[in-house]
Design a protein around this motif. Structure first.
Motif, PDB file in Angstrom:
ATOM      1  N   ASP A  34       0.860  -1.392   0.297  1.00  0.00           N
ATOM      2  CA  ASP A  34       0.128   0.178  -0.389  1.00  0.00           C
ATOM      3  C   ASP A  34       1.132   1.454  -0.401  1.00  0.00           C
ATOM      4  O   ASP A  34       0.484   1.613   0.204  1.00  0.00           O
ATOM      5  CB  ASP A  34      -0.774  -0.086   0.864  1.00  0.00           C
ATOM      6  CG  ASP A  34      -1.673  -1.291   1.263  1.00  0.00           C
ATOM      7  OD1 ASP A  34      -2.117  -1.293   0.056  1.00  0.00           O
ATOM      8  OD2 ASP A  34      -2.612  -2.156   2.297  1.00  0.00           O
ATOM      9  N   GLY A  35       2.242   1.033  -0.382  1.00  0.00           N
ATOM     10  CA  GLY A  35       3.190   1.834  -0.520  1.00  0.00           C
ATOM     11  C   GLY A  35       3.911   2.123   1.215  1.00  0.00           C
ATOM     12  O   GLY A  35       3.841   1.350   1.819  1.00  0.00           O
ATOM     13  N   HIS A  36       4.438   3.602   0.520  1.00  0.00           N
ATOM     14  CA  HIS A  36       5.738   3.793   1.644  1.00  0.00           C
ATOM     15  C   HIS A  36       4.822   5.142   2.925  1.00  0.00           C
ATOM     16  O   HIS A  36       3.494   5.238   2.671  1.00  0.00           O
ATOM     17  CB  HIS A  36       6.643   4.252   1.291  1.00  0.00           C
ATOM     18  CG  HIS A  36       6.792   3.504   0.168  1.00  0.00           C
ATOM     19  ND1 HIS A  36       8.002   4.333  -0.917  1.00  0.00           N
ATOM     20  CD2 HIS A  36       7.505   2.108   0.117  1.00  0.00           C
ATOM     21  CE1 HIS A  36       7.684   3.072  -1.473  1.00  0.00           C
ATOM     22  NE2 HIS A  36       8.058   2.011  -0.958  1.00  0.00           N
ATOM     23  N   GLY A  37       5.573   5.063   4.638  1.00  0.00           N
ATOM     24  CA  GLY A  37       5.103   6.023   5.470  1.00  0.00           C
ATOM     25  C   GLY A  37       5.098   5.155   5.842  1.00  0.00           C
ATOM     26  O   GLY A  37       5.279   4.302   6.604  1.00  0.00           O
ATOM     27  N   ARG A  38       4.305   5.901   7.495  1.00  0.00           N
ATOM     28  CA  ARG A  38       3.738   5.521   8.905  1.00  0.00           C
ATOM     29  C   ARG A  38       2.231   5.571   8.836  1.00  0.00           C
ATOM     30  O   ARG A  38       1.270   5.812   8.449  1.00  0.00           O
ATOM     31  CB  ARG A  38       4.289   6.560   9.991  1.00  0.00           C
ATOM     32  CG  ARG A  38       5.845   7.435   9.703  1.00  0.00           C
ATOM     33  CD  ARG A  38       6.344   7.891  10.904  1.00  0.00           C
ATOM     34  NE  ARG A  38       5.213   8.956  11.004  1.00  0.00           N
ATOM     35  CZ  ARG A  38       5.249   9.785  10.381  1.00  0.00           C
ATOM     36  NH1 ARG A  38       6.489  10.356   9.793  1.00  0.00           N
ATOM     37  NH2 ARG A  38       4.871  11.354  10.712  1.00  0.00           N
ATOM     38  N   THR A  39       2.298   4.069   9.151  1.00  0.00           N
ATOM     39  CA  THR A  39       0.923   3.464   9.401  1.00  0.00           C
ATOM     40  C   THR A  39       0.517   3.206  11.071  1.00  0.00           C
ATOM     41  O   THR A  39       1.531   2.741  11.764  1.00  0.00           O
ATOM     42  CB  THR A  39       1.110   2.154   8.939  1.00  0.00           C
ATOM     43  OG1 THR A  39       1.612   1.388   8.749  1.00  0.00           O
ATOM     44  CG2 THR A  39       1.029   2.742   7.193  1.00  0.00           C
TER      45      THR A  39
END
Length: 426
Positions: A247-252
């Motif tokens: 679902d892509g990069h970044g913070r979850t």
């Protein structure tokens, strides 16, 4: 545990003794030991069995009934992934099309068990010999799993058949020193974090478990960094690369809730379409009727602003992870992103005023929550010296820069599913 203790437990008599012990009780341990030695069992075997019984008792919260067939080391248990989280790890690899995984730092084998449990082929390596032996015992029921006493970073991945389509790597680097002190700097992990994520040049599907306190600064741009909470307790963070981050990069934030043996999950991520800063109260009079405390994983992931927007609220203070709203949030998920409270009263911080307020209402037991203040709940409780029969929950925090006390009560739905946590700090 040393080699000799492990060897005694793995004899038929030692294994039978361990599995025949009653649930561990510290108060009865000495009496049980004396009784077993009187029956002719060797002292070393009894001590090893009782140690494992104690560790199994502690491990039940992570592994449930599976502990009855497992062995542990103290350090391995402390770092071991909870079964419910390990299952999520395994599903991530399956969804990415991975069919074989190298677990570079398997510890007692918790994640390797989860991988093998969904029919992934697993090569699990562990640099400590005793811990590798313990993992071998724990993985004995999985013929598709191999445990090797080795340095995982020294593996020739291509020669082992763990490159190319379907290959994946997992690592859970040690984050404590031999004395048990927590390691904060990822470069001091064993192995160092940089060395592990460098492997993505050979195998794109790389997953790394890290401590939930890891800084956002310096994380690779090509990973999904996910913080995980279990029933409100933040337990880990994970860095997921390549096909493991579909679902892509970044913070979850991954929130897991277990009710009646059923675990529901919710993944919360930033709203990529919103760049507006979160709203915040400008003065104390702007406090709404409700207070929401975002889940710890949401806070650790830096998603408080996104939570505030979802709740249609505003921050009590731009630096504090509390959200206030004028109406209760209509939660549609079985896994809420925040614990909700009804605000009953508010006042500037002051010991004398607070003591009088609580005594007038016959409060004798108080739950103290805090963010943005140096006051310690234990010290404040002793200063209040309450004697009443009622209960209350108070929140010590900043509102638009002003130190305030909020008197709150859990919302009905929240109270039924998630009782207010004990005293917490920032």
């Amino acid at each position: 545990m040393d080699h000799a203790s492990l060897a005694k437990l793995l004899t038929p008599d030692g294994w039978a003794l361990l599995n025949a012990l009653p649930p561990y009780d510290e108060k009865l341990a000495m009496a049980v030991s004396e009784r077993l030695r009187a029956k002719g069992f060797e002292q070393d075997m009894v001590a090893a069995a009782l140690t494992q019984s104690r560790l199994r008792g502690k491990a039940a919260a992570k592994f449930g009934p599976f502990v009855e067939g497992m062995l542990f080391t103290q350090a391995g248990l402390e770092q071991a992934t909870r079964l419910v989280v390990g299952a999520r790890h395994a599903q991530r690899y399956l969804a990415a099309g991975v069919d074989r995984v190298v677990d570079l730092t398997c510890g007692v084998g918790a994640d390797a068990m989860a991988f093998a449990g969904v029919d992934l082929r697993v090569l699990a390596t562990e640099i400590d010999e005793v811990t590798a032996a313990v993992a071998t015992v724990n993985l004995r029921a999985f013929p598709e799993a191999t445990v090797r006493h080795a340095d995982g970073l020294a593996l020739d991945l291509a020669a082992e058949g763990f490159t190319g389509p379907g290959a994946g790597i997992y690592a859970d680097p040690a984050r404590r020193t031999r004395s048990g002190k927590r390691i904060v700097d990822p470069k001091a992990y064993a192995p160092a974090l940089d060395d592990v994520w460098d492997l993505r040049s050979q195998v794109p599907a790389v997953g790394i478990k890290v401590g939930p306190g890891i800084s956002h600064n310096g994380l690779p741009d090509d990973c999904e960094a996910q913080w995980v909470s279990v029933d409100g307790d933040v337990v880990e963070a994970g860095l997921w690369f390549g096909p493991l981050a579909p679902d892509g990069h970044g913070r979850t934030a991954l929130l897991l809730r277990t009710v009646d043996e059923r675990t529901d999950a919710r993944t919360f991520r930033a709203d990529e379409h919103t760049e507006a800063p979160p709203r915040a109260v400008e003065r104390v009079a702007d406090i709404g009727s409700y207070l929401y405390e975002p889940d710890g994983a949401v806070i650790r992931a830096g998603l408080v602003a996104d939570a505030s927007r979802l709740l249609d609220g505003r921050l009590l203070d731009r630096t504090i992870a509390y959200v206030t709203t004028d109406t209760p949030h209509a939660e549609t998920s079985t896994v809420p992103i925040a614990t909700g409270y009804r605000i009953l009263d508010s006042m500037p911080f002051g010991l004398k005023k607070l003591r009088g307020y609580l005594r007038e209402r016959d409060v004798g037991r108080v739950t103290i929550k805090k963010r943005g203040t140096a006051v310690t709940p234990e010290h404040l409780r002793s200063q209040l010296a309450l004697r009443g029969s009622a209960e209350a929950t108070i929140v010590l925090t900043r509102v638009a820069g002003s130190q305030q006390i909020l008197v709150v009560e859990p919302l009905d739905r929240t109270a039924r599913s998630h009782p207010p946590a004990p005293d917490v700090t920032e």
